[in-house]
Motif scaffolding. Structure first.
Motif, PDB file in Angstrom:
ATOM      1  N   MET B   1      45.192 -12.553 -27.325  1.00  0.00           N
ATOM      2  CA  MET B   1      45.598 -14.132 -26.811  1.00  0.00           C
ATOM      3  C   MET B   1      44.564 -15.637 -27.454  1.00  0.00           C
ATOM      4  SD  MET B   1      47.198 -12.767 -23.677  1.00  0.00           S
ATOM      5  CE  MET B   1      46.676 -11.128 -23.566  1.00  0.00           C
ATOM      6  N   LEU B   4      45.860 -19.519 -25.399  1.00  0.00           N
ATOM      7  CA  LEU B   4      45.950 -19.489 -24.312  1.00  0.00           C
ATOM      8  C   LEU B   4      45.940 -20.611 -23.913  1.00  0.00           C
ATOM      9  CD1 LEU B   4      48.844 -17.742 -23.451  1.00  0.00           C
ATOM     10  CD2 LEU B   4      47.546 -16.920 -21.892  1.00  0.00           C
ATOM     11  N   ASN B   5      47.404 -21.600 -23.048  1.00  0.00           N
ATOM     12  CA  ASN B   5      47.295 -22.627 -22.216  1.00  0.00           C
ATOM     13  C   ASN B   5      48.073 -22.348 -21.097  1.00  0.00           C
ATOM     14  OD1 ASN B   5      47.720 -24.739 -21.092  1.00  0.00           O
ATOM     15  ND2 ASN B   5      48.118 -26.281 -22.903  1.00  0.00           N
ATOM     16  N   PHE B   6      47.402 -22.033 -19.704  1.00  0.00           N
ATOM     17  CA  PHE B   6      48.376 -22.176 -18.643  1.00  0.00           C
ATOM     18  C   PHE B   6      48.438 -23.777 -18.384  1.00  0.00           C
ATOM     19  CE2 PHE B   6      48.255 -21.164 -14.216  1.00  0.00           C
ATOM     20  CZ  PHE B   6      48.608 -20.052 -13.658  1.00  0.00           C
ATOM     21  N   LEU B  29      56.634 -18.048 -16.590  1.00  0.00           N
ATOM     22  CA  LEU B  29      55.494 -17.071 -15.752  1.00  0.00           C
ATOM     23  C   LEU B  29      56.355 -17.369 -13.996  1.00  0.00           C
ATOM     24  CD1 LEU B  29      53.430 -14.567 -14.749  1.00  0.00           C
ATOM     25  CD2 LEU B  29      52.093 -16.901 -14.218  1.00  0.00           C
ATOM     26  N   GLY B  32      55.573 -12.175 -13.693  1.00  0.00           N
ATOM     27  CA  GLY B  32      54.835 -11.487 -14.422  1.00  0.00           C
ATOM     28  C   GLY B  32      54.412  -9.999 -14.558  1.00  0.00           C
ATOM     29  N   THR B  33      55.558  -9.543 -14.409  1.00  0.00           N
ATOM     30  CA  THR B  33      54.908  -7.717 -13.759  1.00  0.00           C
ATOM     31  C   THR B  33      55.786  -7.620 -15.534  1.00  0.00           C
ATOM     32  OG1 THR B  33      57.127  -7.782 -12.889  1.00  0.00           O
ATOM     33  CG2 THR B  33      55.631  -7.876 -11.566  1.00  0.00           C
ATOM     34  N   LEU B  36      53.295  -9.283 -18.207  1.00  0.00           N
ATOM     35  CA  LEU B  36      51.488  -9.362 -18.290  1.00  0.00           C
ATOM     36  C   LEU B  36      51.106  -8.653 -19.182  1.00  0.00           C
ATOM     37  CD1 LEU B  36      51.087 -12.246 -16.190  1.00  0.00           C
ATOM     38  CD2 LEU B  36      49.375 -10.857 -15.520  1.00  0.00           C
ATOM     39  N   VAL B  37      52.476  -6.845 -19.054  1.00  0.00           N
ATOM     40  CA  VAL B  37      52.907  -5.615 -19.899  1.00  0.00           C
ATOM     41  C   VAL B  37      52.328  -6.377 -21.049  1.00  0.00           C
ATOM     42  CG1 VAL B  37      53.667  -3.698 -19.700  1.00  0.00           C
ATOM     43  CG2 VAL B  37      53.561  -4.861 -17.691  1.00  0.00           C
ATOM     44  N   ARG B  40      49.451  -7.702 -22.776  1.00  0.00           N
ATOM     45  CA  ARG B  40      48.464  -7.192 -23.157  1.00  0.00           C
ATOM     46  C   ARG B  40      48.812  -6.442 -23.729  1.00  0.00           C
ATOM     47  NH1 ARG B  40      44.408  -5.382 -19.836  1.00  0.00           N
ATOM     48  NH2 ARG B  40      44.508  -6.632 -19.282  1.00  0.00           N
ATOM     49  N   ILE B 104      55.046  -3.902  -7.001  1.00  0.00           N
ATOM     50  CA  ILE B 104      55.788  -4.796  -7.795  1.00  0.00           C
ATOM     51  C   ILE B 104      56.604  -5.521  -7.103  1.00  0.00           C
ATOM     52  CG2 ILE B 104      57.868  -4.600 -10.097  1.00  0.00           C
ATOM     53  CD1 ILE B 104      54.634  -3.913 -10.656  1.00  0.00           C
TER      54      ILE B 104
END
Lengths: 165, 294
Positions: B1, B4-6, B29, B32-33, B36-37, B40, B104
């Protein structure tokens, strides 16, 4: 991309750090802040080894970006004991031998502490459901559940009998 | 990644601009559950992530006249602590609460569960059954759409570039109206629905059904509103004959796949069973609900 600057509170202390946008909170805790108590098990939110408390809710720190922590209050396993005094959950994990390899233990203790903060007298069923997001491949869970229920009794001021030797 | 801009804007307009202005993939976002998975695993490679949780409107539950308004990014843990919503729509809250672990629930949101667009999303059937709507913000302003218009296929939604869900509107129940959601999993916790079923019914004073919606999950590429099943309930009490017609109608609506969680035949059979059981709970709740108690 410029690094993200984050100001947050971890275990009661103001903390500032720089992180990449894609770094998870778990990455930041372990790799930037040397708080290596939180463990990386699955990296997908299934095992709970990276559990931390954020603003009162338990979360998997592998499913939260480090940049999201701005202004939040975070408690990790390193913040559960008060100085040298173990939290009752930690003490009972020792007494009940509720750990073997120990990899899952920080996550279980953080999750269990959060449960007992909310619910002084959880049933065994409530405890098992609450801890369903924490996986342990050694103990078979029973000793963990006993330890948590026993810690709850201690925190209520009761004096339960010691576990069988 | 790489690159990446947050960003974490505090207004809806800023968030729309950040999402719409991105050249590459831009993802909102919430908890993110899922996101983010997926990041990744490399399945999703966003260039921009816009954290919506700093926008006050997107967090929390409020009552506005005859409806509930739920901020799109409100975490599950906050939803089921809301006594008024839990009393009004126990099925919706049950569906959301079934997702994942306590960890979660600290993060996962209704909007994330909807827009991740899994056919098995546990919070979606009861929301559709309650005729909830989504308020969507985007470069063209705001629009409102029924929940069933959002998901178009596995992982696919009808949201355009720069659009995201701001809030959900859920009408308050009428007298003698209630709901239920059941899912089947082979374990007791921490699994994904083999079949899910949301049922929402309104009864008259004598217990006869006057309105119904039956919605199945995990048996087709999107959630399925089973019109035929609702027709079988309307005008009837929940006697054995009505239950078997409901069961058959639910089974006929299934177009499932065979995967590691279940075969086509198994899912179809279970859909009928869950429709029966969810309807029984919804009828019981609706019968116990008296006018004016919300």
């Amino acid at each position: 991309m410029a690094k993200q600057h984050v100001s947050t509170i971890i275990n009661g202390e103001p903390v500032e750090y720089l992180c990449e946008a894609q770094q998870t909170l778990l990455d930041v805790l372990r790799d930037e802040l040397n708080l290596t108590g939180s463990k990386e098990g699955c990296s997908s939110g299934d095992c709970g080894a990276c559990t931390v408390i954020v603003d009162g809710n338990i979360v998997c720190s592998c499913l939260m970006l480090g940049a999201e922590a701005e202004g939040r209050k975070i408690t990790t396993i390193e913040g559960i004991a008060e100085g040298d005094k173990l939290h009752p959950v930690q003490q009972k994990f020792l007494e009940h031998a509720a750990l073997q390899c120990g990899f899952c233990t920080p996550g279980f203790i953080v999750a269990a502490k959060a449960l007992l903060d909310e619910n002084k007298n959880p049933t065994e069923e409530e405890t098992r459901y609450w801890l369903a997001g924490n996986l342990c491949r050694c103990t078979g869970y029973d000793k963990i559940v006993r330890a948590v229920l026993d810690a709850a009794a201690v925190m209520r001021g009761e004096n339960p009998p010691s576990p069988a030797a | 990644m790489p690159n990446l801009n947050f960003s974490a804007p505090t207004t809806v307009d800023e968030a729309v601009r950040a999402l719409a202005g991105a050249q590459g993939l831009a993802k909102p976002l919430s908890g993110g559950t899922d996101l983010l998975v997926q990041m990744r695993s490399g399945r999703v490679r966003p260039e921009v992530i816009v954290d919506l949780k700093r926008i006050p409107e997107l967090i929390g539950i409020r009552e506005e006249g005859d409806r509930f308004v739920i901020g799109a990014s409100t975490p599950g843990a906050m939803v089921y602590e809301n006594a008024a919503l839990t009393k009004a729509w126990p099925g919706i809250v049950e569906g959301l609460d079934l997702i994942g672990s306590a960890q979660i629930q600290g993060r996962a949101s209704l909007a994330g569960n909807l827009c991740n667009a899994s056919p098995a999303a546990d919070s979606v059937p009861a929301m559709i059954a309650a005729r909830a709507t989504a308020v969507i913000a985007g470069p063209g302003g705001r629009r409102e759409a029924p929940i069933e218009a959002i998901v178009t296929g596995p992982g696919q939604t009808s949201l355009g570039k720069g659009e995201f869900v701001v809030a959900f509107h859920i009408p308050k129940p009428k007298p003698h109206q209630s709901d239920a959601y059941l899912r089947f999993i082979p374990r007791t916790e921490m699994d994904i629905a083999v079949v899910g079923c949301g049922v929402n019914v309104t009864l008259d004073e004598s217990g006869v059904c006057t309105d119904a919606r039956v919605v199945l999950g995990a048996v087709a590429p999107t959630q399925v509103i089973v019109e035929e099943a609702a027709q079988e309930l309307k005008g009837h009490r929940l006697d054995e004959e009505t239950l078997s017609r409901l069961d058959a109608a639910a089974q006929r609506a299934c177009k499932p796949i065979t995967d590691k969680r279940g075969t086509i035949e198994y899912r179809t059979k279970v859909a009928g069973v869950l429709a029966r059981r969810a309807a029984a709970i919804a009828f019981e709740r609706a019968a116990g609900r008296v006018a004016g108690v919300h």
